[in-house]
Each structure stands twice: as C-alpha cells, then as structure tokens.
Design a protein around this motif. Structure first.
Motif, mmCIF file in Angstrom:
data_model
loop_
_atom_site.group_PDB
_atom_site.id
_atom_site.type_symbol
_atom_site.label_atom_id
_atom_site.label_comp_id
_atom_site.label_asym_id
_atom_site.label_seq_id
_atom_site.Cartn_x
_atom_site.Cartn_y
_atom_site.Cartn_z
ATOM 1 N N ALA A 109 21.547 13.607 61.287
ATOM 2 C CA ALA A 109 21.454 12.873 62.546
ATOM 3 C C ALA A 109 22.822 12.784 63.221
ATOM 4 C CB ALA A 109 20.889 11.476 62.285
ATOM 5 N N VAL A 112 23.466 15.910 65.346
ATOM 6 C CA VAL A 112 22.708 15.881 66.598
ATOM 7 C C VAL A 112 23.297 14.856 67.552
ATOM 8 C CG1 VAL A 112 20.442 15.429 67.613
ATOM 9 C CG2 VAL A 112 20.617 16.660 65.433
ATOM 10 N N SER A 116 24.989 15.510 71.421
ATOM 11 C CA SER A 116 24.319 14.955 72.595
ATOM 12 C C SER A 116 25.167 13.889 73.280
ATOM 13 C CB SER A 116 22.961 14.372 72.192
ATOM 14 O OG SER A 116 23.123 13.329 71.245
ATOM 15 N N HIS A 124 19.802 22.499 70.068
ATOM 16 C CA HIS A 124 18.609 21.674 69.863
ATOM 17 C C HIS A 124 18.182 21.665 68.400
ATOM 18 C CE1 HIS A 124 18.252 21.080 74.158
ATOM 19 N NE2 HIS A 124 18.355 22.404 74.328
ATOM 20 N N LEU A 125 19.186 21.562 67.514
ATOM 21 C CA LEU A 125 18.885 21.430 66.091
ATOM 22 C C LEU A 125 18.224 20.084 65.833
ATOM 23 C CD1 LEU A 125 22.196 22.826 64.549
ATOM 24 C CD2 LEU A 125 20.080 24.069 65.085
ATOM 25 N N ARG A 126 17.373 20.054 64.801
ATOM 26 C CA ARG A 126 16.643 18.839 64.466
ATOM 27 C C ARG A 126 17.151 18.291 63.129
ATOM 28 N NH1 ARG A 126 12.784 22.252 67.001
ATOM 29 N NH2 ARG A 126 12.535 23.401 65.037
ATOM 30 N N ASP A 129 16.336 19.394 59.211
ATOM 31 C CA ASP A 129 16.112 20.822 59.005
ATOM 32 C C ASP A 129 17.225 21.413 58.157
ATOM 33 O OD1 ASP A 129 13.821 20.771 60.489
ATOM 34 O OD2 ASP A 129 14.535 22.097 62.086
ATOM 35 N N ASP A 147 26.121 21.079 68.227
ATOM 36 C CA ASP A 147 25.475 20.500 67.049
ATOM 37 C C ASP A 147 25.657 21.413 65.843
ATOM 38 O OD1 ASP A 147 23.883 22.368 68.384
ATOM 39 O OD2 ASP A 147 22.083 21.127 68.413
ATOM 40 N N HIS A 230 12.387 24.086 57.722
ATOM 41 C CA HIS A 230 12.834 23.850 59.104
ATOM 42 C C HIS A 230 11.757 24.282 60.084
ATOM 43 C CE1 HIS A 230 13.430 28.191 59.516
ATOM 44 N NE2 HIS A 230 14.131 28.170 58.387
ATOM 45 N N TYR A 233 12.978 28.091 65.894
ATOM 46 C CA TYR A 233 14.029 28.047 66.912
ATOM 47 C C TYR A 233 14.067 29.382 67.638
ATOM 48 C CZ TYR A 233 15.909 23.897 64.539
ATOM 49 O OH TYR A 233 16.075 22.648 63.994
#
Length: 303
Positions: A109, A112, A116, A124-126, A129, A147, A230, A233
């Motif tokens: 987190a 990310v 941002s 746009h990595l989550r 993952d 990120d 993951h 992407y």
C-alpha cells in the motif's frame, strides 16, 4: 568530436544557426545541490557533416555512436539540469545489479500511496499483487510508473534511502560525475537531483548493454495476464520513436522543472546511436528532433 583548431567565422555562424552550441565542463556536484545557473559554453569544433545538421531547440543535447565513440552532436552537454523520469534508467540498472528478472516483489500500500500522493505517472499497480522483477521493470519503463520505482527501490535497497545511495555510487562507477540522485523516480522531491546530457548518454549505453533492459526499453506494449498472485496489467510505452527504424527506446520524462526529456537510441547499420535531449519545451518536438538527429548521424556514418 573536437578538432584542435578554432572555427572560422563562417563555420561558427553556421553552427549557431543550427542550434549546435557545444558542451562545457561543470564542477563536481555537491550532494543534493540544485542545478547552477546556465553559463556560456566555449566554442568547440563542429562535426565534419555540420552543413545539414538538424536544428535542436532543446537547451541540452548529446548524441554519440556508441560503437565507435564518435560524438555526432553536442550542445551544453555538461550543463547540470533536472532529468525527470530519465532517473528510472538508473533505477532499472541498479535493480538488475541486485536481482534476477525472475525474482518476485509484493506491491505494498505504501508503494501505491507514494506514487499517487505526488501526482507522478503510475503503472496502476495494486497493493497485494506479487510480480516478477521483469514485469515491474516493464511497469517502471513503459508507463513510467513511480509506484514500480518505489516497490523496486524499497525491495532492493533494502529501503528507498539505501537504494538511492546505491544509485549515486553506481553513477560514480559509471563515470557520471555530474549526477546526483535524490529519489528513484525523478520527481522534484528534495530538490529533484540533477545530471547532464553527457552523463545520461553514458547511462543509456550501460542500460542497453543489459539484454533484459534492452528488451524492456524496446517494447511498445507489454501485457501481464492474471494469475493467482496478481491481476492482469497492460502497459503502453510513452516513447513515440519506437517503431521507427532500429529504435531501442530508451526513456521519456517530464516535470515542470525539467521540461520534456528523452533518452533515445537506435541500431543503424553497424552503429548503435545513443542520444539525450534535456529541457525541451514541446513534447512532440523532442521525438521529431531525436528522429532527425538519428537520421542525420546515421547518414554521417555512411560518409
């Protein structure tokens, strides 16, 4: 390329008209120092093929034949400037000194949130993952994901501060004596760091000598299918030179302080041409200028 005699008045007028102001030598960088005020460059001899030299409006540029070492174009090549996301070339290079492409990193987190919060470009990595280092390099170099930069620096410092210290140590080992990094992504935090067109050309050469990085920087698109580790992407390269003859990348960049930056390269015949533009004020023009320089230098190789 430097001749030992002084330019004649007529040739000097031609060089100035073509925008080919040449490089100066900067003093050694202080840690986290801001780029100095622009200075007047001493006149150096123009290439033998200067008559049809493309106009270069970017404040700083440098183009070489990496195969022979020949300098085709040089304008304020030693003037220290912010380089924006060209920084990520060094991030990628250092990662592969410490990791294998098949190693895996879990996105957190913090990775990310860091990207941002600063308004940087992202992949746009989550969070949660787990991706291979190679896939994170695509995320870093194609969409210029901050990120991905944070995830890789955190994992292979270990810790971002330690990773940035290694970036600077690596710069010294590569002979990039006018370069200071303050983060792994090139955003203007902590002053943003600085480098030169000449140093960034040297770094681009080193990046392209790594087969994994050459493959990554040359890719126009990259897709990662979903797995149990993951989600899926899809990333598109921001480099609009790809698809032109022999193009290899290498990296785009932009911040307000740096302007539009571009590290570019192409294999033309037996030569590998590598160049950098810094401080361009128009995004499209940097690609047009780079393409013109590559064509011009490639033609000169045949002379």
């Amino acid at each position: 390329m430097q001749l030992t005699h002084r330019l004649s008045g007529a040739l000097l007028g031609l060089v100035v008209a073509a925008g080919a102001t040449t490089a100066t030598t900067a003093t050694a960088p202080a840690a986290h120092a801001a780029p100095p005020v622009a200075h007047v460059a001493p006149v150096q001899a123009a290439p033998a093929h200067a008559a049809d030299m493309p106009a270069v409006l970017a404040p700083a540029a440098h183009v070489i034949d990496a195969t022979t070492g020949r300098v085709h174009f040089s304008k304020e090549a030693d003037l220290r400037r912010p380089v924006a996301s060209l920084t990520k070339m060094m991030t990628a290079y250092v990662v592969l000194q410490r990791a294998e492409p098949t190693d895996k990193v879990e996105v957190t987190a913090d990775d990310v949130r860091y990207a941002s919060a600063g308004g940087a470009a992202v992949a746009h990595l989550r969070a949660g993952d787990t991706l291979t280092v190679e896939n994170l390099l695509y995320a870093l170099m194609l969409p210029s994901g901050a990120d991905a930069a944070h995830a890789l620096a955190r994992a292979y410092g270990p810790g971002v501060e330690e990773f940035v210290a290694e970036m600077n140590a690596t710069a010294r080992r590569l002979g990039m004596d006018d370069t200071v990094y303050v983060n792994a992504d090139g955003m203007p935090y902590g002053g943003g760091g600085h480098s030169t067109a000449r140093d960034q050309v040297r770094l681009a050469q080193a990046v392209l000598e790594n087969p994994t990085l050459e493959k990554v920087t040359s890719a126009r698109y990259h897709m990662v299918p979903a797995t149990s580790e993951h989600g899926s992407y899809s990333w598109r390269n921001t480099n609009r030179l790809l698809g032109t003859p022999g193009a290899l990348g290498v990296k785009t960049g932009f911040t307000r302080a740096a302007g539009y930056t571009l590290a570019f390269a192409a294999d033309r015949g037996e030569s590998r041409l590598v160049g950098v533009l810094l401080g361009e004020s128009d995004s499209s023009r940097r690609f047009q200028t780079a393409g013109a320089l590559l064509d011009w230098a490639a033609a000169a190789v045949q002379q």
